[in-house]
Design an enzyme around this catalytic site. Structure first.
Site, PDB file in Angstrom:
ATOM      1  N   LYS A 192     -16.020  -5.681  -3.400  1.00  0.00           N
ATOM      2  CA  LYS A 192     -15.596  -4.322  -3.033  1.00  0.00           C
ATOM      3  C   LYS A 192     -16.341  -3.348  -3.932  1.00  0.00           C
ATOM      4  O   LYS A 192     -16.106  -3.322  -5.142  1.00  0.00           O
ATOM      5  CB  LYS A 192     -14.082  -4.154  -3.211  1.00  0.00           C
ATOM      6  CG  LYS A 192     -13.278  -4.704  -2.061  1.00  0.00           C
ATOM      7  CD  LYS A 192     -11.819  -4.284  -2.183  1.00  0.00           C
ATOM      8  CE  LYS A 192     -11.008  -4.833  -1.006  1.00  0.00           C
ATOM      9  NZ  LYS A 192      -9.568  -4.590  -1.160  1.00  0.00           N
ATOM     10  N   GLU A 212      -2.648  -7.500 -14.190  1.00  0.00           N
ATOM     11  CA  GLU A 212      -3.252  -8.132 -12.997  1.00  0.00           C
ATOM     12  C   GLU A 212      -3.119  -9.651 -13.077  1.00  0.00           C
ATOM     13  O   GLU A 212      -2.944 -10.319 -12.064  1.00  0.00           O
ATOM     14  CB  GLU A 212      -4.732  -7.741 -12.855  1.00  0.00           C
ATOM     15  CG  GLU A 212      -4.994  -6.255 -12.612  1.00  0.00           C
ATOM     16  CD  GLU A 212      -4.698  -5.783 -11.172  1.00  0.00           C
ATOM     17  OE1 GLU A 212      -4.399  -6.625 -10.303  1.00  0.00           O
ATOM     18  OE2 GLU A 212      -4.746  -4.557 -10.937  1.00  0.00           O
ATOM     19  N   GLU A 240     -10.301  -8.451   4.415  1.00  0.00           N
ATOM     20  CA  GLU A 240      -8.876  -8.099   4.488  1.00  0.00           C
ATOM     21  C   GLU A 240      -8.399  -7.957   5.929  1.00  0.00           C
ATOM     22  O   GLU A 240      -7.690  -7.006   6.266  1.00  0.00           O
ATOM     23  CB  GLU A 240      -8.670  -6.781   3.723  1.00  0.00           C
ATOM     24  CG  GLU A 240      -7.417  -6.797   2.895  1.00  0.00           C
ATOM     25  CD  GLU A 240      -7.349  -5.705   1.857  1.00  0.00           C
ATOM     26  OE1 GLU A 240      -8.341  -5.465   1.158  1.00  0.00           O
ATOM     27  OE2 GLU A 240      -6.284  -5.089   1.769  1.00  0.00           O
ATOM     28  N   HIS A 264       0.640  -2.619  -6.041  1.00  0.00           N
ATOM     29  CA  HIS A 264      -0.324  -1.516  -6.027  1.00  0.00           C
ATOM     30  C   HIS A 264       0.112  -0.335  -5.156  1.00  0.00           C
ATOM     31  O   HIS A 264      -0.373   0.768  -5.351  1.00  0.00           O
ATOM     32  CB  HIS A 264      -1.702  -2.011  -5.586  1.00  0.00           C
ATOM     33  CG  HIS A 264      -2.420  -2.804  -6.663  1.00  0.00           C
ATOM     34  ND1 HIS A 264      -1.901  -3.971  -7.184  1.00  0.00           N
ATOM     35  CD2 HIS A 264      -3.576  -2.576  -7.334  1.00  0.00           C
ATOM     36  CE1 HIS A 264      -2.724  -4.446  -8.111  1.00  0.00           C
ATOM     37  NE2 HIS A 264      -3.751  -3.625  -8.232  1.00  0.00           N
ATOM     38  N   HIS A 275      -4.136   2.031 -15.124  1.00  0.00           N
ATOM     39  CA  HIS A 275      -3.981   1.275 -13.880  1.00  0.00           C
ATOM     40  C   HIS A 275      -3.019   0.086 -14.056  1.00  0.00           C
ATOM     41  O   HIS A 275      -2.080  -0.086 -13.269  1.00  0.00           O
ATOM     42  CB  HIS A 275      -5.356   0.794 -13.395  1.00  0.00           C
ATOM     43  CG  HIS A 275      -5.288  -0.008 -12.137  1.00  0.00           C
ATOM     44  ND1 HIS A 275      -4.978   0.553 -10.916  1.00  0.00           N
ATOM     45  CD2 HIS A 275      -5.454  -1.345 -11.910  1.00  0.00           C
ATOM     46  CE1 HIS A 275      -4.965  -0.400  -9.989  1.00  0.00           C
ATOM     47  NE2 HIS A 275      -5.248  -1.559 -10.567  1.00  0.00           N
TER      48      HIS A 275
HETATM   49  N1  GLY Z   1      -8.631  -5.579  -5.972  1.00  0.00           N
HETATM   50  C1  GLY Z   1      -8.196  -6.002  -4.700  1.00  0.00           C
HETATM   51  C2  GLY Z   1      -9.242  -6.684  -3.905  1.00  0.00           C
HETATM   52  O1  GLY Z   1     -10.301  -6.981  -4.415  1.00  0.00           O
HETATM   53  O2  GLY Z   1      -9.057  -6.923  -2.735  1.00  0.00           O
END
Ligand code: GLY
Length: 365
Positions: free
Chosen positions: A143, A185, A237, A249, A266
């Protein structure tokens, strides 16, 4: 050195994990055959700490090196910084075979990945994450993005790196607060996918917080395996699988935005968001009270906040409607069925959400 693979057909890549492995970067990169000229995007502090050793390793492998510094703030994730880096890259790129190295935390990784994705319609890049948060999350999965004034990560692409080189020894210089942000995380991975990881964190908190290399290697490897497995099966996704990584989140992002990205970092906002999501899960009778208490205890032991303070409840509620998981006007939350087991649930009642947020702290209005 441990190796974890992200399996995406011809775009597959390895994640190398270990303490002190960055001295082998030159050899690793030369073996990938992705170019001869490294353009290292980093920030001044990280260059000062690790730049010379990285340059020596790359040069020893016969590669040329150029560093490009960007400021270590979220403002660097902008179209204007990307344009400045791209211009500099184009000036450097004369009769060269360039690849990019992202040496830094999430800001450097997201920006460098974006630049790699768009320069000449895509050139190879390597992720070398230097924060726990980047090692377990943002460096894996492709991403890449920059922000717009209208919102975070609005301009970007899925563009996978050619390798991730994760040296946990680089975490030694992280401040305690930064380490804790990453730990949020790590706890998330335990909650959504790995009961044993959750127990490991419970039993080894002191070692983790004191930068014990073996403990850090263990948790980073576990998280990398989980993320690599999820990305390999749901890169874009589309199957609600990668969505699980967003546990905590929805409300976490709303908390960050409601306090203008300053009071809570965060990881701290995600910790509070996980507590809200756990409470929603309990109210919906998906999760028992004992499990909820265990989650709160672990987040507290990590030195992360368990009570939200000084933010407007109304702001959080209204901002949470912007969450990108919402579909056709219906909300979607990642909720827990047990420690280590999560699922995506649609259409959670606003009353339950409000109750959970109200219970999580004290508010301005
Ligand atoms: N940080 C969430 C993802 O990489 O999908």
């Amino acid at each position: 050195m441990k190796r974890v693979n992200v399996n995406l057909g011809s775009r597959s890549y390895p994640i190398f994990i270990g303490a002190g492995i960055s001295v082998r970067t030159g050899r690793i990169v030369a073996g990938l055959d992705i170019g001869t000229d490294a353009y290292v995007i980093t920030n001044p502090l990280i260059q000062k700490k690790y730049g010379a050793a990285l340059a020596a390793s790359l040069r020893k492998a016969g590669l040329s090196v150029r560093f490009k510094n960007i400021a270590d703030t979220e403002q660097s994730k902008s179209l204007s910084t990307a344009a400045a880096v791209l211009k500099d890259l184009a000036a450097f790129d004369k009769r060269k075979h360039i690849f990019i190295v992202a040496l830094g935390g999430g800001v450097v990784g997201d920006l460098a990945g974006f630049v790699a994705a768009v320069y000449k319609r895509g050139i190879p890049y390597i992720q070398m994450p230097t924060t726990l948060l980047a090692q377990v999350d943002s460096s894996i999965g492709g991403k890449t993005a920059v922000d717009l004034p209208e919102g975070k990560n609005l301009v970007g692409a899925f563009y996978q790196p050619r390798a991730v080189i994760t040296d946990v020894a680089l975490l030694k210089s992280l401040h305690a607060r930064q380490l804790r942000q990453g730990l949020a995380e790590v706890i998330k991975y335990g909650l959504i996918r790995d009961r044993q990881l959750f127990s490991y964190i419970e039993n080894n908190m002191r070692r983790i917080l004191s930068h014990d290399q073996a403990a850090l290697t263990h948790i980073v490897e576990r998280c990398s395996r989980i993320k690599a497995g999820i990305v390999s099966r749901d890169e874009r996704e589309k199957k609600s699988l990668r969505t699980l990584l967003n546990f905590g989140h929805t409300i976490g992002h709303a908390i960050e935005a409601a306090c203008d990205y300053c009071d809570y970092g965060h990881g701290e906002a995600v910790a509070l968001g996980m507590l809200v999501a756990a409470d929603i899960s309990r109210q919906m009778r998906m999760l028992g009270e004992k499990a909820q208490e265990r989650i709160t205890r672990l987040i507290k032991a990590a030195g992360l906040p368990i009570k939200l303070r000084g933010v407007s409840l109304q702001k959080i509620i209204s901002i949470h409607y912007r969450d990108k998981k919402f579909m056709a006007g219906k909300n979607r939350f990642v909720l827990l069925q047990a420690i280590g087991k999560a699922k995506v649930v649609s259409n959670v009642s606003l009353l339950i959400i409000q109750q959970a947020i109200k219970g999580s702290g004290t508010f301005n209005c």
